[in-house]
Design a protein around this motif. Structure first.
Motif, PDB file in Angstrom:
ATOM      1  N   ILE A 129       0.888  -1.159   0.000  1.00 55.22           N
ATOM      2  CA  ILE A 129       0.000   0.000   0.000  1.00 55.22           C
ATOM      3  C   ILE A 129       0.925   1.207   0.000  1.00 55.22           C
ATOM      4  O   ILE A 129       1.773   1.346   0.883  1.00 55.22           O
ATOM      5  CB  ILE A 129      -0.929   0.034   1.225  1.00 55.22           C
ATOM      6  CG1 ILE A 129      -1.837  -1.193   1.237  1.00 55.22           C
ATOM      7  CG2 ILE A 129      -1.764   1.317   1.216  1.00 55.22           C
ATOM      8  CD1 ILE A 129      -2.716  -1.314   2.467  1.00 55.22           C
ATOM      9  N   ILE A 130       0.796   2.047  -1.042  1.00 55.19           N
ATOM     10  CA  ILE A 130       1.665   3.211  -1.165  1.00 55.19           C
ATOM     11  C   ILE A 130       0.844   4.479  -1.404  1.00 55.19           C
ATOM     12  O   ILE A 130      -0.296   4.416  -1.846  1.00 55.19           O
ATOM     13  CB  ILE A 130       2.688   3.054  -2.316  1.00 55.19           C
ATOM     14  CG1 ILE A 130       1.997   2.973  -3.678  1.00 55.19           C
ATOM     15  CG2 ILE A 130       3.593   1.868  -2.094  1.00 55.19           C
ATOM     16  CD1 ILE A 130       2.940   3.067  -4.861  1.00 55.19           C
ATOM     17  N   ASN A 131       1.466   5.601  -1.105  1.00 52.17           N
ATOM     18  CA  ASN A 131       0.910   6.903  -1.422  1.00 52.17           C
ATOM     19  C   ASN A 131       1.523   7.313  -2.761  1.00 52.17           C
ATOM     20  O   ASN A 131       2.709   7.642  -2.833  1.00 52.17           O
ATOM     21  CB  ASN A 131       1.256   7.915  -0.328  1.00 52.17           C
ATOM     22  CG  ASN A 131       0.689   9.286  -0.598  1.00 52.17           C
ATOM     23  OD1 ASN A 131       0.296   9.615  -1.708  1.00 52.17           O
ATOM     24  ND2 ASN A 131       0.655  10.105   0.432  1.00 52.17           N
ATOM     25  N   GLU A 132       0.737   7.287  -3.826  1.00 50.24           N
ATOM     26  CA  GLU A 132       1.250   7.585  -5.163  1.00 50.24           C
ATOM     27  C   GLU A 132       1.644   9.051  -5.341  1.00 50.24           C
ATOM     28  O   GLU A 132       2.291   9.385  -6.317  1.00 50.24           O
ATOM     29  CB  GLU A 132       0.217   7.197  -6.223  1.00 50.24           C
ATOM     30  CG  GLU A 132       0.031   5.716  -6.352  1.00 50.24           C
ATOM     31  CD  GLU A 132      -0.969   5.323  -7.411  1.00 50.24           C
ATOM     32  OE1 GLU A 132      -0.715   4.315  -8.094  1.00 50.24           O
ATOM     33  OE2 GLU A 132      -2.007   6.016  -7.551  1.00 50.24           O
ATOM     34  N   GLU A 133       1.280   9.902  -4.382  1.00 53.64           N
ATOM     35  CA  GLU A 133       1.713  11.297  -4.441  1.00 53.64           C
ATOM     36  C   GLU A 133       3.173  11.422  -4.009  1.00 53.64           C
ATOM     37  O   GLU A 133       3.828  12.398  -4.325  1.00 53.64           O
ATOM     38  CB  GLU A 133       0.829  12.167  -3.547  1.00 53.64           C
ATOM     39  CG  GLU A 133      -0.590  12.284  -4.057  1.00 53.64           C
ATOM     40  CD  GLU A 133      -1.499  13.073  -3.128  1.00 53.64           C
ATOM     41  OE1 GLU A 133      -1.085  13.408  -1.998  1.00 53.64           O
ATOM     42  OE2 GLU A 133      -2.636  13.348  -3.540  1.00 53.64           O
ATOM     43  N   LYS A 134       3.690  10.424  -3.277  1.00 48.48           N
ATOM     44  CA  LYS A 134       5.056  10.472  -2.766  1.00 48.48           C
ATOM     45  C   LYS A 134       6.008   9.500  -3.451  1.00 48.48           C
ATOM     46  O   LYS A 134       7.224   9.707  -3.432  1.00 48.48           O
ATOM     47  CB  LYS A 134       5.054  10.200  -1.263  1.00 48.48           C
ATOM     48  CG  LYS A 134       4.333  11.267  -0.475  1.00 48.48           C
ATOM     49  CD  LYS A 134       4.404  10.989   0.995  1.00 48.48           C
ATOM     50  CE  LYS A 134       3.698  12.087   1.771  1.00 48.48           C
ATOM     51  NZ  LYS A 134       3.732  11.835   3.212  1.00 48.48           N
ATOM     52  N   CYS A 135       5.490   8.410  -4.010  1.00 46.24           N
ATOM     53  CA  CYS A 135       6.346   7.430  -4.667  1.00 46.24           C
ATOM     54  C   CYS A 135       5.546   6.678  -5.730  1.00 46.24           C
ATOM     55  O   CYS A 135       4.331   6.790  -5.804  1.00 46.24           O
ATOM     56  CB  CYS A 135       6.951   6.457  -3.668  1.00 46.24           C
ATOM     57  SG  CYS A 135       5.788   5.305  -2.913  1.00 46.24           S
ATOM     58  N   SER A 136       6.264   5.911  -6.519  1.00 46.09           N
ATOM     59  CA  SER A 136       5.616   5.109  -7.554  1.00 46.09           C
ATOM     60  C   SER A 136       6.052   3.652  -7.394  1.00 46.09           C
ATOM     61  O   SER A 136       6.983   3.351  -6.644  1.00 46.09           O
ATOM     62  CB  SER A 136       6.014   5.614  -8.943  1.00 46.09           C
ATOM     63  OG  SER A 136       7.383   5.352  -9.180  1.00 46.09           O
ATOM     64  N   SER A 137       5.405   2.779  -8.142  1.00 50.48           N
ATOM     65  CA  SER A 137       5.797   1.368  -8.088  1.00 50.48           C
ATOM     66  C   SER A 137       7.219   1.194  -8.615  1.00 50.48           C
ATOM     67  O   SER A 137       7.958   0.332  -8.148  1.00 50.48           O
ATOM     68  CB  SER A 137       4.819   0.504  -8.878  1.00 50.48           C
ATOM     69  OG  SER A 137       4.838   0.855 -10.243  1.00 50.48           O
ATOM     70  N   LEU A 138       7.625   2.037  -9.557  1.00 45.48           N
ATOM     71  CA  LEU A 138       8.986   1.957 -10.097  1.00 45.48           C
ATOM     72  C   LEU A 138      10.020   2.313  -9.024  1.00 45.48           C
ATOM     73  O   LEU A 138      11.071   1.678  -8.946  1.00 45.48           O
ATOM     74  CB  LEU A 138       9.131   2.865 -11.317  1.00 45.48           C
ATOM     75  CG  LEU A 138      10.438   2.759 -12.079  1.00 45.48           C
ATOM     76  CD1 LEU A 138      10.662   1.327 -12.585  1.00 45.48           C
ATOM     77  CD2 LEU A 138      10.466   3.732 -13.241  1.00 45.48           C
ATOM     78  N   ASP A 139       9.721   3.292  -8.173  1.00 42.90           N
ATOM     79  CA  ASP A 139      10.622   3.636  -7.068  1.00 42.90           C
ATOM     80  C   ASP A 139      10.817   2.438  -6.146  1.00 42.90           C
ATOM     81  O   ASP A 139      11.936   2.151  -5.711  1.00 42.90           O
ATOM     82  CB  ASP A 139      10.061   4.805  -6.245  1.00 42.90           C
ATOM     83  CG  ASP A 139       9.959   6.095  -7.035  1.00 42.90           C
ATOM     84  OD1 ASP A 139      10.742   6.294  -7.976  1.00 42.90           O
ATOM     85  OD2 ASP A 139       9.075   6.906  -6.693  1.00 42.90           O
ATOM     86  N   VAL A 140       9.742   1.744  -5.853  1.00 40.47           N
ATOM     87  CA  VAL A 140       9.796   0.577  -4.980  1.00 40.47           C
ATOM     88  C   VAL A 140      10.612  -0.540  -5.643  1.00 40.47           C
ATOM     89  O   VAL A 140      11.471  -1.164  -5.013  1.00 40.47           O
ATOM     90  CB  VAL A 140       8.371   0.082  -4.639  1.00 40.47           C
ATOM     91  CG1 VAL A 140       8.412  -1.228  -3.882  1.00 40.47           C
ATOM     92  CG2 VAL A 140       7.618   1.141  -3.850  1.00 40.47           C
ATOM     93  N   LYS A 141      10.378  -0.774  -6.921  1.00 36.48           N
ATOM     94  CA  LYS A 141      11.095  -1.836  -7.636  1.00 36.48           C
ATOM     95  C   LYS A 141      12.591  -1.540  -7.717  1.00 36.48           C
ATOM     96  O   LYS A 141      13.413  -2.449  -7.641  1.00 36.48           O
ATOM     97  CB  LYS A 141      10.500  -2.013  -9.031  1.00 36.48           C
ATOM     98  CG  LYS A 141       9.101  -2.605  -8.978  1.00 36.48           C
ATOM     99  CD  LYS A 141       8.462  -2.652 -10.346  1.00 36.48           C
ATOM    100  CE  LYS A 141       7.026  -3.151 -10.254  1.00 36.48           C
ATOM    101  NZ  LYS A 141       6.366  -3.201 -11.557  1.00 36.48           N
ATOM    102  N   LYS A 142      12.965  -0.278  -7.847  1.00 34.19           N
ATOM    103  CA  LYS A 142      14.387   0.092  -7.868  1.00 34.19           C
ATOM    104  C   LYS A 142      15.033  -0.178  -6.512  1.00 34.19           C
ATOM    105  O   LYS A 142      16.176  -0.643  -6.450  1.00 34.19           O
ATOM    106  CB  LYS A 142      14.545   1.562  -8.248  1.00 34.19           C
ATOM    107  CG  LYS A 142      14.291   1.834  -9.707  1.00 34.19           C
ATOM    108  CD  LYS A 142      14.428   3.320 -10.017  1.00 34.19           C
ATOM    109  CE  LYS A 142      14.128   3.618 -11.479  1.00 34.19           C
ATOM    110  NZ  LYS A 142      14.215   5.074 -11.768  1.00 34.19           N
TER     111      LYS A 142
END
Length: 113
Positions: A69-82
């Protein structure tokens, strides 16, 4: 009368484009991540929580799925995958470098695709 109709149409277009750009503060994502054991689970979750905007992360070893569960205003799924790749684990979209993968403990080294 034309000006009123034109103004209403302009207002409608403006509001509809703003609604499309709105990001979800509680976006639920499932990401496929390679990992083998409890050490992998801890490492993956620690890497994910280092990303600002991650609210919840739970890695399931049995089906190799990370539930987020993420806040898309602060990060993206790509940020998490990196972040996951930097910890040495491959995800469905971002692969870890060979150097990061080689740092993993022997039991954590999974079969790479």
């Amino acid at each position: 009368m034309k000006n009123i109709i034109l103004g209403m149409m302009l207002l409608f277009v403006t509001l509809s484009t703003q609604a499309q750009g709105k990001k979800n503060k509680n976006a639920k994502l499932d990401i496929e991540v390679n990992g083998n054991c409890e050490m992998c689970k801890k490492r993956i979750e620690k890497a994910v929580f280092s990303v600002k905007g991650v609210k919840s992360a739970d890695y399931h070893i049995d089906d190799k799925t990370l539930h987020l569960i993420i806040n898309e205003e602060k990060c993206s799924s790509l940020d998490v995958k990196k972040a996951i790749a930097k910890a040495g684990h491959d995800s469905d979209e971002v692969k870890a470098t060979d150097a990061d993968y080689d740092k993993l403990h022997g039991c954590c080294q999974y079969e790479r695709k």
